[in-house]
Structure formats: C-alpha cells, structure tokens
Scaffold this active site. Structure first.
Site, PDB file in Angstrom:
ATOM      1  N   CYS A   2       0.829  -1.208   0.000  1.00 50.04           N
ATOM      2  CA  CYS A   2       0.000   0.000   0.000  1.00 50.04           C
ATOM      3  C   CYS A   2       0.867   1.264   0.000  1.00 50.04           C
ATOM      4  CB  CYS A   2      -0.862   0.025   1.254  1.00 50.04           C
ATOM      5  SG  CYS A   2      -1.942  -1.406   1.411  1.00 50.04           S
ATOM      6  N   ARG A  28       4.383   0.938  -6.318  1.00 50.85           N
ATOM      7  CA  ARG A  28       4.359  -0.035  -5.210  1.00 50.85           C
ATOM      8  C   ARG A  28       3.372  -1.159  -5.472  1.00 50.85           C
ATOM      9  NH1 ARG A  28       6.410   2.816  -0.499  1.00 50.85           N
ATOM     10  NH2 ARG A  28       5.106   1.674   0.933  1.00 50.85           N
ATOM     11  N   TRP A  75      -3.066  -2.377  -1.670  1.00 45.37           N
ATOM     12  CA  TRP A  75      -2.699  -3.692  -2.195  1.00 45.37           C
ATOM     13  C   TRP A  75      -3.366  -4.676  -1.257  1.00 45.37           C
ATOM     14  CZ3 TRP A  75       0.680  -7.801  -0.533  1.00 45.37           C
ATOM     15  CH2 TRP A  75       0.985  -8.724  -1.546  1.00 45.37           C
ATOM     16  N   ASN A  99      -1.082   1.068   6.047  1.00 40.64           N
ATOM     17  CA  ASN A  99      -0.263   0.106   5.306  1.00 40.64           C
ATOM     18  C   ASN A  99       0.225  -0.916   6.330  1.00 40.64           C
ATOM     19  OD1 ASN A  99       1.381  -1.308   3.588  1.00 40.64           O
ATOM     20  ND2 ASN A  99       3.065   0.179   3.674  1.00 40.64           N
ATOM     21  N   GLY A 100      -0.065  -2.199   6.079  1.00 37.48           N
ATOM     22  CA  GLY A 100       0.384  -3.244   7.003  1.00 37.48           C
ATOM     23  C   GLY A 100      -0.745  -4.230   7.267  1.00 37.48           C
ATOM     24  N   GLU A 474      16.858 -16.359 -11.484  1.00 40.63           N
ATOM     25  CA  GLU A 474      16.423 -14.965 -11.634  1.00 40.63           C
ATOM     26  C   GLU A 474      15.796 -14.734 -12.992  1.00 40.63           C
ATOM     27  OE1 GLU A 474      15.708 -12.709  -9.831  1.00 40.63           O
ATOM     28  OE2 GLU A 474      15.626 -10.947 -11.104  1.00 40.63           O
ATOM     29  N   LYS A 478      11.967 -13.273 -13.518  1.00 43.01           N
ATOM     30  CA  LYS A 478      11.737 -12.062 -14.324  1.00 43.01           C
ATOM     31  C   LYS A 478      10.679 -12.324 -15.377  1.00 43.01           C
ATOM     32  CE  LYS A 478      13.842  -9.737 -12.760  1.00 43.01           C
ATOM     33  NZ  LYS A 478      13.230  -9.574 -11.459  1.00 43.01           N
ATOM     34  N   GLU A 481       7.132 -12.884 -13.680  1.00 49.85           N
ATOM     35  CA  GLU A 481       6.449 -11.771 -12.996  1.00 49.85           C
ATOM     36  C   GLU A 481       6.017 -10.675 -13.952  1.00 49.85           C
ATOM     37  OE1 GLU A 481       8.706  -9.784  -9.994  1.00 49.85           O
ATOM     38  OE2 GLU A 481      10.570  -9.995 -11.055  1.00 49.85           O
ATOM     39  N   HIS A 497      15.572 -35.915 -13.516  1.00 52.12           N
ATOM     40  CA  HIS A 497      15.046 -36.691 -12.369  1.00 52.12           C
ATOM     41  C   HIS A 497      13.554 -36.438 -12.161  1.00 52.12           C
ATOM     42  CE1 HIS A 497      19.006 -38.132 -11.230  1.00 52.12           C
ATOM     43  NE2 HIS A 497      19.460 -36.915 -11.483  1.00 52.12           N
ATOM     44  N   LYS A 598       5.875  -3.673  -5.119  1.00 57.29           N
ATOM     45  CA  LYS A 598       7.313  -3.417  -5.243  1.00 57.29           C
ATOM     46  C   LYS A 598       8.051  -3.870  -3.986  1.00 57.29           C
ATOM     47  CE  LYS A 598      11.177  -2.094  -6.858  1.00 57.29           C
ATOM     48  NZ  LYS A 598      11.814  -2.965  -7.876  1.00 57.29           N
TER      49      LYS A 598
HETATM   50  C1  AGP Z   1      11.772  -9.006  -7.969  1.00 49.21           C
HETATM   51  O1  AGP Z   1      11.571  -8.654  -9.343  1.00 49.21           O
HETATM   52  C2  AGP Z   1      10.500  -9.033  -7.206  1.00 49.21           C
HETATM   53  N1  AGP Z   1       9.835  -7.793  -7.343  1.00 49.21           N
HETATM   54  C3  AGP Z   1      10.657  -9.562  -5.798  1.00 49.21           C
HETATM   55  O2  AGP Z   1      11.057 -10.913  -5.908  1.00 49.21           O
HETATM   56  C4  AGP Z   1      11.673  -8.840  -4.883  1.00 49.21           C
HETATM   57  O3  AGP Z   1      12.987  -9.135  -5.302  1.00 49.21           O
HETATM   58  C5  AGP Z   1      11.474  -9.380  -3.463  1.00 49.21           C
HETATM   59  O4  AGP Z   1      10.158  -9.058  -3.067  1.00 49.21           O
HETATM   60  C6  AGP Z   1      12.469  -8.790  -2.459  1.00 49.21           C
HETATM   61  O5  AGP Z   1      12.275  -7.399  -2.401  1.00 49.21           O
HETATM   62  P1  AGP Z   1      13.396  -6.529  -1.651  1.00 49.21           P
HETATM   63  O6  AGP Z   1      14.677  -6.721  -2.426  1.00 49.21           O
HETATM   64  O7  AGP Z   1      12.898  -5.116  -1.704  1.00 49.21           O
HETATM   65  O8  AGP Z   1      13.513  -7.051  -0.258  1.00 49.21           O
END
Ligand code: AGP
Length: 603
Positions: A2, A28, A75, A99-100, A474, A478, A481, A497, A598
């Site tokens: 949020c 965010r 969010w 937020n939380g 990674e 990418k 997401e 396996h 984010k």
């Molecule tokens: C990465 O593209 C994602 N948005 C997500 O995996 C991110 O790396 C993860 O939430 C950790 O976030 P941070 O590095 O801000 O702790």
C-alpha cells in the site's frame, strides 16, 4: 504494498497534492485507491476500484477545495479489491489510511461488535479505525489515545489519521511499515516513502516505531507515547523527482535496465578506488547466512557460489520467510547477510530481527537509503542504484550481485586466495562492465528475435549449473512476474530426475552455460531436452567453439566472457531484456504486473 500520502497546507490544493503524490506511489503496486478531504467542514471520502484515474473520475472533475487530505493506494491483504474495502476508512470521529496487517483484528472486531460497533468492509484497517475511535471516546488526548491503541495492535502498521475535531491536523505513526514526515514551506506531509513528496520537497523526517507525528500546515511535532516531544533529524533526499519519471523510456523497467551500466560501473569503481571498500573481517565468523526474498535471494545464490568457490567460505542461502524455522543454526559467530532492495520487506526484516535476537552480526545490502533494514542491520552496505520504480527488479538485483562480488574479493584477499592474475582479470572486467552491458542492450535484434520465438508458449524451462543455475532462477522469475508466462528454473543435472517428463515438442528450454568446467555437462543436458522435442535457446560466452552449437541449439546467444565476478550480471542483463520483450509481445503491464507489489511489507 500500500501507499500513503497525507498533506496539510496553506492553500486549498490538498486534493491535487495528494493525488499527484499518490501517482508517484503507483509503482508499489495496488488494486484500488481513495482520498479523504477536509471539505466544507466535513471529512469527505472518495474511493475507486482499479487505477488512480478511476478515483479522479469519481471526483468527476469537482474542484475539491481542501487544505487537508489523506490518500491511499491499496494492495489487498484482507478483503477483495473493491470500493468498500478501499481506504480511507471512517469510523465515528476517526478517518485513517493504513499500510500493514493488524494480526489481531479478529479479536478486536469481536470486542467491538459486542459493543455495538458495525462494519462495512472486510478489512483489518476498518477494525483499527473503529478501535481508535472506541478508545478516543474516553481518552481525549490524541497522542495517548493512539499510543494506547497501538499498544494493543499486533502486526504491522503505518497510519495517517484525521480526527473530526481537528480536521486540519494529520496524525501519523508506524510499526514495521515505512512512514516519513515531509516538510515544506507550503505545508507538511505524511508519506510511505520519499517518492511521494519529491515533487514538493526533499526534506523529511524518518518516523520510528513508537513515535507519533502531529502535522499541521506550518508545524510538525514528533512525540513519544507519553507525549514527550522528540528531537528528530531533518534529512534531505538525495534523489531528484526526475528519477521517479520515465525520462523518455516506454517503461521504468527499460529505463532501469539501461541504468545498469552506470550503476554497476559505479559500484566497481568505488571498489577499485578503495580496495578495502566494504571491508569485513570474515575470519570472525564461523558461518555466513544469506537471507532474502525473490530476486534478492537469487542474488544471494550467486554470492553463495562465489564465496564457496573462490574464498572457500561455506555459505547458506535461505528464503527469508523460511529462515525463522532454522534458528538453531544462528549463533553469535554467525554473519547474517540480509539482501533487500527496498529495505522494507517484512519477511527479510523479521529474519534480520531474529538474527539479532540470536546475537548474530547482521549485514544489510540495501538500496533504499534510510530504510528499516538499513537502519536496523549492524552493518549496512548501500547499493546506491537509485530509485527502482518498476516492480520487477533489474538494477536492484545486479547491484546486489556486484556488492557481493566485491565482498568475496575482500574475503579472498583475507584468505590469501586472490592471485595477481585473477585480480588483474577482475579489474579488467570492472573497467569494461559498462560497455559490455551497453553492447548487450544495443543488440536489440538478438533478444527481440528470441522473444518472438517463445512469447506464445505457456511453459518454459531454464537450465544451468553452478552460477548459471543461480542466474536461471532470476531469469525465470523475471519472465514469470512481467509476462505471466509459466517457467521453472532447474539445475541442469536435475531436470532428468522427473521434470523432463514435461518437455514436449516445441517446449522452450533456455540453457545457460558459461562455466568452463560445467560446459560439457550442460550441453549434454540440453541434448536430453532436444531429444524430446524441446526448442532450445542456448546462452553462452565467446570463449567456446560455436561450430557445434547448431547440433543442439535453435537459437544461440553468445555473450562476452568475463570472470565469474561479472558473468552473472552480464547474462542477467540479457535475460531481463528477453523477459521485457516477451512481456511487451504479450501486452502485459510491465511496470506494475498484476498481483505484485514493489516491496512486500506484510509477512
Ligand atoms: C523481484 O523482481 C521481485 N519484485 C521480488 O522478488 C523482490 O525481489 C522481493 O520481493 C524482495 O524485495 P526486496 O529486495 O525489496 O527485499
């Protein structure tokens, strides 16, 4: 995650100010938004499902003249994304945004229901609002009222609050979720982070847990729970508002991919200018734990490979949300490295606090200056990658890998394991990394053509060994997401396996092979998939003989060979661009992928 922004000022432009600030928080991730304004003597609420433009439409061009407003992008955690569950929430004389997660909201809601309180939404936030109102009935001192409520709330929160009997004052407090207080000559702010206020001011105060801000148009006071005034440092944001703009790129993600040459070069030049940069005495520790989430965890996997294979230091990598279930391994001789771009990820923050409780030494590798993890870690190394707005991290991840590389080089020196030849090779890479990355970005046809071959598929596999496996992890995330294409990263030797049963005719397999010692084995694994009909994209480096590539590869991508202190960065840059082009072809919302935030400030 949020987003919160509140503003109270000397002009009647609070609505426009907070809407503008809210737009700077869109990165965010959110699914609804809302605003509460002190308008014609009332606190009026306007909310909308979906994008902020829907909220603006709900105001249907009304020129809402207000000196004070609080606004929110939600969010969803409790209750589906809709107008009813959107913030702000108003209960009695209290209006707030949050937020939380209030973890004990059910028991608090039951207590309030017994006292005749009714609810409209499914949210924990409305319960928090009603509970503060419930306390305010008897405790009319606002700071003490908030302190009492917060002593009862469990979980995480950042609140911006307006009381009906003080409509031009914003109260704010936080625990675990980020919140700052912005200061300007025109008026003052409460906001989730600096990006929300940079169009108006770069002066801000970091609010700590247990602190309460009283914000008016020409004054800001910070209190503790007993209403003692606290002296707080006024900080100046080093990032400009333009860094939160696309500056001509179609997407923030593409802008941030293009910033990598400069960001990585700066990290390595800082190291070359001061080889003791980020010096840590690794001999003091008998174990190193790297703990993070998502891409940050994948950076940790690269770090683990480098620590173990070059500095001969054993390292474990844990997903932060799982780390708490392996506490027996944490001792006062453990170095716990928490990697986090935002520095606010709840799972990583919880792991940091757990490690500190166990007496371990904690090191944060963080991008967001002044963030909670940065402040609570015993040692903090900033990546200084600049604001990262796209939800999918690019420069955030590669800058984490770059910092880890310099840490491993320092560890090698301490263990007398760094030969002059290798150091010279590394320095050469550090001096060339910017031009290497720029060339990869510039050769657009390669990743566009590869994207065209795979974007209509539903499943895709990445395979690699050693450091290449970490890079595949990674690359797969990418792609998933931002393009919503399902993919899995597999250790190349592990695919046979079981999962190889999923390889069908035309299934794309992206194989990464850059390591000399593991190259032949990875080629064998590619051939195993080709034998079952896979469409293979082979990503390798220029030192290998390409004459046989056609035997097992439908598309071969040959990247510059570097030492393994840069190789993961080089390959990852290509995979970022591939994912970006696939997402474009699939018409996805690249900067704000569905369901994602984010920084995930809830556990
Ligand atoms: C990465 O593209 C994602 N948005 C997500 O995996 C991110 O790396 C993860 O939430 C950790 O976030 P941070 O590095 O801000 O702790």
């Amino acid at each position: 995650m949020c987003g919160i922004i509140g503003y109270t000022g000397k002009k009647l432009n609070a609505k426009n100010t907070v809407i503008a600030g809210l737009k700077n928080l869109e990165y965010r991730g959110y699914d609804s938004s809302g605003i509460a304004v002190n308008e014609d003597g009332n606190i009026n609420l306007y909310k909308a499902h979906g994008k902020i433009s829907n909220l603006e439409n709900s105001l249907n061009g009304r020129d809402v003249l207000s000196s004070t407003a609080i606004a929110h992008t939600r969010w969803a955690t409790h209750g589906e994304p809709n107008e009813t569950n959107a913030h702000p929430h108003k209960c009695g004389s209290i209006t707030l945004v949050h937020n939380g997660i209030i973890e004990n909201y059910v028991e608090l809601k039951n207590e309030l229901l017994k006292n005749g309180v009714t609810f409209k939404s499914e949210t924990d936030t409305e319960v928090a609002c009603a509970y503060i109102n419930y306390i305010y009935i008897t405790e009319k001192n606002k700071i003490k009222c908030l302190a009492k409520a917060c002593s009862i709330f469990r979980g995480s929160y950042a609140f911006a609050i307006i009381f009906d009997d003080e409509k031009d004052t914003i109260y704010a407090t936080r625990k675990d979720s980020p919140l700052i207080v912005g200061l300007s000559d025109e008026g003052n702010f409460a906001a989730s982070d600096v990006s929300a206020i940079l169009d108006f001011t770069n002066k801000y105060i970091l609010l700590e847990h247990g602190e309460f801000a009283k914000i008016t148009k020409d004054d800001v006071k910070i209190f503790d729970g007993s209403e003692n005034i606290l002296e707080k440092e006024v900080k100046t944001a080093t990032w400009s508002a333009t860094e939160y703009k696309k500056n001509g790129y179609d997407h923030f993600m593409l802008k941030e991919i293009n910033e990598q040459p400069d960001v990585i070069e700066k990290i390595f030049s800082r190291y070359l200018e001061n080889p003791n940069y980020n010096e840590i005495d690794f001999s003091k520790f008998d174990a190193i734990h790297i703990v993070a989430c998502g891409s940050a965890m994948h950076a940790g996997m690269v770090g683990k490979y480098l620590f173990q294979n070059y500095a001969n230091i054993p390292v474990t990598v844990d997903i932060a949300s799982e780390y708490r279930y392996s506490t027996q391994s944490i001792t006062t001789s453990t170095l716990v490295i928490i990697i986090s771009q935002s520095g606010e990820t709840a799972d990583s923050l919880a792991a940091l606090r757990l490690a500190k409780d166990k007496g371990a030494t904690t090191l944060g590798i963080v991008n967001a200056v002044g963030s909670t993890i940065a402040r609570e870690a015993d040692i903090c190394i900033y990546t200084y990658a600049g604001p990262e707005i796209a939800v999918a991290t690019t420069k955030g991840y590669t800058s984490q890998v770059a910092i880890l590389s310099t840490l491993v080089i320092n560890a090698m020196k301490q263990n007398s394991m760094l030969s002059n030849d290798l150091l010279n090779e590394i320095k050469n890479d550090f001096n060339n990394i910017s031009s290497i990355l720029k060339d990869i970005i510039k050769n657009k046809d390669i990743y566009v053509n590869a994207a065209k071959k795979i974007y209509e598929k539903n499943d895709l596999f990445f395979i690699g060994r050693g450091i290449d496996y970490a890079v595949c992890m990674e690359g797969s995330l990418k792609l998933k997401e931002i393009s919503y294409m399902h993919s899995e990263a597999y250790a190349a030797g592990e695919l046979k396996h079981g999962t190889i049963s999923l390889i069908e005719n035309g299934t794309p397999v992206i194989a990464v092979a850059t390591n000399d010692d593991l190259y032949e084995k990875t080629i064998s694994n590619i051939k195993e998939t080709k034998a079952r009909g896979a469409y293979s994209i082979f990503i390798t480096t220029s030192n290998f003989d390409s004459s046989s590539f056609e035997d097992f590869s439908d598309i071969s991508v040959i990247l510059p060979k570097t030492t393994e202190f840069c190789q993961a960065i080089v390959v990852s840059c290509f995979l970022q661009l591939l994912a970006y082009e696939v997402a474009k072809l699939r018409n996805c919302d690249i900067d704000k992928p569905k369901n994602l935030a984010k920084s995930v400030t809830v556990e």
